[in-house]
Scaffold this motif. Structure first.
Motif, PDB file in Angstrom:
ATOM      1  N   SER A   1       0.923  -1.220   0.007  1.00  0.00           N
ATOM      2  CA  SER A   1       0.113   0.076   0.089  1.00  0.00           C
ATOM      3  C   SER A   1       0.785   1.099   0.139  1.00  0.00           C
ATOM      4  O   SER A   1       0.303   2.219  -0.444  1.00  0.00           O
TER       5      SER A   1
ATOM      6  N   ASN B   1       1.273   3.041   2.106  1.00  0.00           N
ATOM      7  CA  ASN B   1       0.492   4.159   3.217  1.00  0.00           C
ATOM      8  C   ASN B   1       0.286   3.434   4.332  1.00  0.00           C
ATOM      9  O   ASN B   1       0.252   2.528   4.635  1.00  0.00           O
TER      10      ASN B   1
ATOM     11  N   ASN C   1      -4.427   2.417   7.615  1.00  0.00           N
ATOM     12  CA  ASN C   1      -5.896   2.428   7.547  1.00  0.00           C
ATOM     13  C   ASN C   1      -6.295   3.445   6.514  1.00  0.00           C
ATOM     14  O   ASN C   1      -7.203   3.940   6.490  1.00  0.00           O
ATOM     15  N   SER C   2      -5.591   3.730   5.561  1.00  0.00           N
ATOM     16  CA  SER C   2      -5.572   4.660   4.713  1.00  0.00           C
ATOM     17  C   SER C   2      -7.032   4.679   3.806  1.00  0.00           C
ATOM     18  O   SER C   2      -7.123   4.069   3.206  1.00  0.00           O
ATOM     19  N   LEU C   3      -7.880   5.583   4.160  1.00  0.00           N
ATOM     20  CA  LEU C   3      -9.100   5.736   3.359  1.00  0.00           C
ATOM     21  C   LEU C   3      -9.166   6.293   2.025  1.00  0.00           C
ATOM     22  O   LEU C   3      -9.819   6.060   1.288  1.00  0.00           O
ATOM     23  N   TYR C   4      -8.004   7.314   2.053  1.00  0.00           N
ATOM     24  CA  TYR C   4      -7.809   7.681   0.594  1.00  0.00           C
ATOM     25  C   TYR C   4      -7.512   6.938  -0.491  1.00  0.00           C
ATOM     26  O   TYR C   4      -7.915   7.098  -1.579  1.00  0.00           O
ATOM     27  N   GLN C   5      -6.514   6.062  -0.200  1.00  0.00           N
ATOM     28  CA  GLN C   5      -6.028   4.843  -1.147  1.00  0.00           C
ATOM     29  C   GLN C   5      -7.320   4.152  -1.694  1.00  0.00           C
ATOM     30  O   GLN C   5      -7.431   3.727  -2.770  1.00  0.00           O
TER      31      GLN C   5
ATOM     32  N   GLU D   1     -10.586   5.024  -1.664  1.00  0.00           N
ATOM     33  CA  GLU D   1     -11.418   5.838  -2.582  1.00  0.00           C
ATOM     34  C   GLU D   1     -10.807   6.014  -3.936  1.00  0.00           C
ATOM     35  O   GLU D   1     -11.490   5.372  -4.771  1.00  0.00           O
TER      36      GLU D   1
ATOM     37  N   ARG E   1      -5.844  -2.587  -1.255  1.00  0.00           N
ATOM     38  CA  ARG E   1      -4.721  -3.086  -1.804  1.00  0.00           C
ATOM     39  C   ARG E   1      -4.011  -4.318  -1.713  1.00  0.00           C
ATOM     40  O   ARG E   1      -3.261  -4.920  -2.652  1.00  0.00           O
TER      41      ARG E   1
ATOM     42  N   ALA F   1     -15.527   2.858  10.069  1.00  0.00           N
ATOM     43  CA  ALA F   1     -15.659   3.639   9.057  1.00  0.00           C
ATOM     44  C   ALA F   1     -15.364   3.093   7.682  1.00  0.00           C
ATOM     45  O   ALA F   1     -15.803   2.973   6.613  1.00  0.00           O
TER      46      ALA F   1
ATOM     47  N   ASN G   1     -18.007   0.485   6.362  1.00  0.00           N
ATOM     48  CA  ASN G   1     -19.025   1.324   5.736  1.00  0.00           C
ATOM     49  C   ASN G   1     -18.795   1.999   4.399  1.00  0.00           C
ATOM     50  O   ASN G   1     -19.328   2.064   3.390  1.00  0.00           O
ATOM     51  N   PHE G   2     -17.397   2.474   4.208  1.00  0.00           N
ATOM     52  CA  PHE G   2     -16.979   3.057   3.168  1.00  0.00           C
ATOM     53  C   PHE G   2     -16.850   2.145   2.114  1.00  0.00           C
ATOM     54  O   PHE G   2     -17.131   2.307   0.901  1.00  0.00           O
TER      55      PHE G   2
ATOM     56  N   LYS H   1     -18.483  -0.734   1.947  1.00  0.00           N
ATOM     57  CA  LYS H   1     -19.646  -1.055   1.421  1.00  0.00           C
ATOM     58  C   LYS H   1     -20.335   0.095   0.726  1.00  0.00           C
ATOM     59  O   LYS H   1     -20.919  -0.493  -0.435  1.00  0.00           O
ATOM     60  N   ALA H   2     -20.199   1.377   0.769  1.00  0.00           N
ATOM     61  CA  ALA H   2     -20.564   2.405   0.028  1.00  0.00           C
ATOM     62  C   ALA H   2     -19.867   2.333  -1.349  1.00  0.00           C
ATOM     63  O   ALA H   2     -20.573   2.675  -2.567  1.00  0.00           O
ATOM     64  N   LEU H   3     -18.842   1.636  -1.422  1.00  0.00           N
ATOM     65  CA  LEU H   3     -18.048   1.672  -2.826  1.00  0.00           C
ATOM     66  C   LEU H   3     -18.458   0.303  -3.530  1.00  0.00           C
ATOM     67  O   LEU H   3     -18.057   0.065  -4.442  1.00  0.00           O
TER      68      LEU H   3
END
Lengths: 307, 307, 307, 307
Positions: free
Chosen positions: B93, B95, B98-102, B104, B111, B169, B172-173, B175-177
């Motif tokens: 990764s 990063n 826990n990077s949420l950015y990657q 996204e 990764r 977080a 759920n993120f 899941k949203a993706l």
């Protein structure tokens, strides 16, 4: 494995892949590379016992490009020792190979010596280590490879310098962040020359055999770097040798290796052999399509990877 | 190397490190882990020939935490086959873990399976594969480790669930993706239980020995996963086992391995051995300070790494 | 400008736009919103002298969604004063409206109160300020708007809560970063209710007229917030009211304003008027296609913007 | 407000601020700027009716630096019309002013014309629009300001060019992304000259009064740009004039404005006045500490902002 079988395995995989499609594109951004025939395909293998095998265009020279990054690292590491790791890190980047963003976050310390940013910093180190860094590198290359008449390809270097906007950006950016000591123009000039080296698959195998041989030249056993340094360079190739496809290469091939946009890939089986493939058409991540495929099939067929 | 020497080498390195400082902090965010004595220190080694060695607190149970991620991957990979790689990638990764950015940027495909995001997706896969995924995992654990009475540590799982805001977080993120099929709460619950497993160094060595043994249980030689799957899991450990310190671990230790915030590290020398270290104080990147140190010295002393 | 002309200008622009195409999509992620007729189109205007104008569906209720974010900010700011800015910043985000990355970089302080992250933090503040935050907000809404029977749309709130994976991720992430004090579930519940308010264009104009009137209710002149607070809320609408299209709105329309995914846009001309447009089809950045167009033509035709 | 009061208000705020501390640092990266006395402090105000007021060092020349970015935008916009927005966007950046990351994400289109990347692209446009872009800009400056003998400060330009590694990186990076047509060196040279202009507070007010006067020179009423173009430039100053402190400036001051690292800030009250403050010590975001403070107090005291 019986050594006599290597030629059969290489031939068989080579022929199968040659009959399949060859998708991808040759690198277009360097005009000299764009001219190369995309269907060239060569494979070379050198065992530490001296035996050599080859198939296809394995005796034709190609532009080794980023494969040189391993060699300048070996030279700088040999001279500077562990100090080199203050200037460049050893982590995979996880990002496309020219990412300026990551460099900004990391305050000018490139993630590893095999992304462009890292190799530019290693070039800066070489300029500090020698009054004539180009000759310094060529002398090292001769020592390692045993090739006497090796020289830069000045046309390729010139062609690359003319359109090196991204690398100019990178160099100036690292300079602004304080991790380049010399003039950006001088660093870029050295970098483009180093990337311009041309070799055959056979010669690349010869050149890299010290990395399979615990740091000693496999022809004359002269020590080039220590076993510990060798282990570390191989480790960095393993995690960082293929830009953001490094995990994929490790996963599929399971050997430390390094690719170049000229379509070459070199891989090292420690204590056993070096294998080099050349095929100019690149996959979307910038690594040789057929090169990746050949090496995956090769380590599968020989049932022999570091894992 | 003479096998009789292993105990001497382990003892010598263990004692030297024990006398040095032990900087770093135990993981604080899980109250159950925060209670652990930071100076616990154990080392276990299991050779494929059956010999076992140990030093210090190697027979004391500790929370293996993220080390479990390798085991759920092995279980999901065995059942689902190559389909698993559509849900999770194999790239380091680069990063923080826990990077949420990657995530996204990568549209919900984590990764690799060893960052939290990836392990949460693997948990989601397990829920699809079984009506009772917790039992499914415990059964697999028994099969692999030979330990009959293994169970979750329900206190640790509960403690982790109560403060799992970041993993909530993440889940759920994803899941949203679109890359989690089941309810986020169910996925989180499984994840926290899986991470709650407690084992001794000796037991971790036993459990992981199939990864040194080309996929077969080293006690009874029953096949757990194929040699090719084994190679691939080891490859992912090599490039991704230590969050954004994976390159550093490969560079210093040169073995595939996996760490957990409980202070455990397991490393695999293919075809030879499994070694496990436990020391709860973590370096700034979240890996056991003494664990990293011990393994670096161990592969240096044995002159034995995959490179 | 002659006030009698306003109706002519509105009618003329309205009719022209109505005849043109209406590209874009209604918001699909909330099932209740997806049912709305995409060709609804209404415009309301209220001058501070009390005159009111309207065209099309301006007396039909629509879901005001994010437009509510301005109202909860006004309520929290009135009660908490400048302390509120320790919890949320006032900078445009320059990123898509749900970016978790930026939040990570900013350590849990949302860029501004009009991105989802910021509004969630404002909801958390409201929970701290009242034992019954839902009633607290409805009471404020009645005070500001003069509408006596206003209530939440419980169906829309429920529909939104069921699929609020991204907002659940955001809330838990901010909680992990320490900038949410109450339980994530409670914060999310309040947030979804606040976004569920339905009003007509006429009612939105009435409700927002205190922001054109230096903070005082334009019907009864009772002070709601101070002139300085009013200026600041308008300033934030100007720079942050339209997610990553805020610059574009300022550039084209030149008024402080706020949009919602229900297709509503409210804009304020300080000391003169409030204008509200409703048209459910959204452009790719999530703002009403016809709403943006109407307001650009309206400020051009009246030659009247804050610039 | 009585015009006679302006001088009193300016004097009173000026004196109060002068007695307070003056934290921050003058810009150090340009050697010529580093020499400036950090306690210089001047304020100029010009009403559209021709009245002028001043306090402190308002008749001393200072390096206007990025304030010039508004002027080159006005020149390029006048000539090229709306085409200019294909080359540069109008959104606030939400990131530090030199971010290369955002540029990468936006494919070479800078977020707005007031970050360095955007101004470099505008310079590239000017080179296309004129055979002698330096003279072209100076002629425009004379037309707008009425100052006959204005010229570049060649020492400052030279000093800036010598250490412009970051801007060299930016220019080459945008060139690589395809949004710079001319040679990076030529673009950089023009950029550094444009930033080198020196003016007094009084002269800056004179120069910018067309932006308060709907596009017409306030001395002779000759049209420089259209009212619509004026509104748009003011709108961009409002959302993007202060790098990642643009929201803060709008929030506190409530006027469109532009700052420079020389410590100057100009702000425009449409249809009324231009105000300029100069104080070289900068806050951590690179804007004049006393300049921000003065303007906040000034719009508060005059109860006069666009909101």
């Amino acid at each position: 494995m019986e050594e006599s079988n290597y030629q059969d395995i290489i031939k068989s995989i080579y022929n199968r892949i040659k009959e399949e499609g060859n998708p991808g594109e040759t690198a277009k951004y360097i005009s000299e590379l764009a001219k190369v025939d995309g269907n060239k395909f060569g494979v070379g293998l050198k065992l530490l016992n001296g035996q050599q095998f080859g198939e296809g265009d394995y005796q034709e020279k190609f532009s080794i490009q980023s494969i040189s990054k391993v060699l300048i690292l070996a030279l700088a590491y040999r001279t500077l020792g562990e100090e080199i790791w203050k200037r460049v890190d050893v982590e995979p980047s996880g990002n496309p190979f020219n990412s300026l963003y990551q460099l900004e976050a990391d305050k000018g310390i490139p993630r590893n010596p095999f992304i462009n940013a890292g190799a530019l910093v290693v070039c800066d180190v070489l300029i500090d280590l020698s009054d004539n860094p180009k000759k310094y590198f060529l002398d090292f290359l001769k020592e390692v490879s045993g090739i006497k008449d090796i020289d830069f390809s000045y046309d390729i270097a010139k062609s690359e310098l003319e359109t090196a906007f991204r690398n100019t950006a990178l160099t100036n950016f690292i300079k602004a962040l304080g991790n380049i000591k010399n003039s950006p123009d001088e660093v870029l000039d050295l970098y483009c020359h180093i990337c311009s080296i041309e070799m055959t698959c056979e010669e690349v195998c010869e050149t890299f055999s010290f990395l399979a041989n615990q740091g000693a030249n496999s022809s004359n056993n002269k020590v080039i770097i220590s076993p510990s340094q060798t282990k570390r360079i191989n480790a960095i190739m393993q995690t960082c040798g293929f830009y953001d496809e490094s995990g994929e290469f490790t996963f599929r091939v399971g050997l430390p290796g390094k690719s170049g946009v000229g379509g070459g890939i070199v891989a090292v089986m420690p204590k056993q052999y070096v294998v080099t493939v050349w095929s100019p058409k690149l996959n979307p991540k910038g690594n040789s399509y057929r090169g990746m495929k050949f090496l995956e099939d090769f380590t599968t067929a020989t049932e022999n990877s570091i894992f």
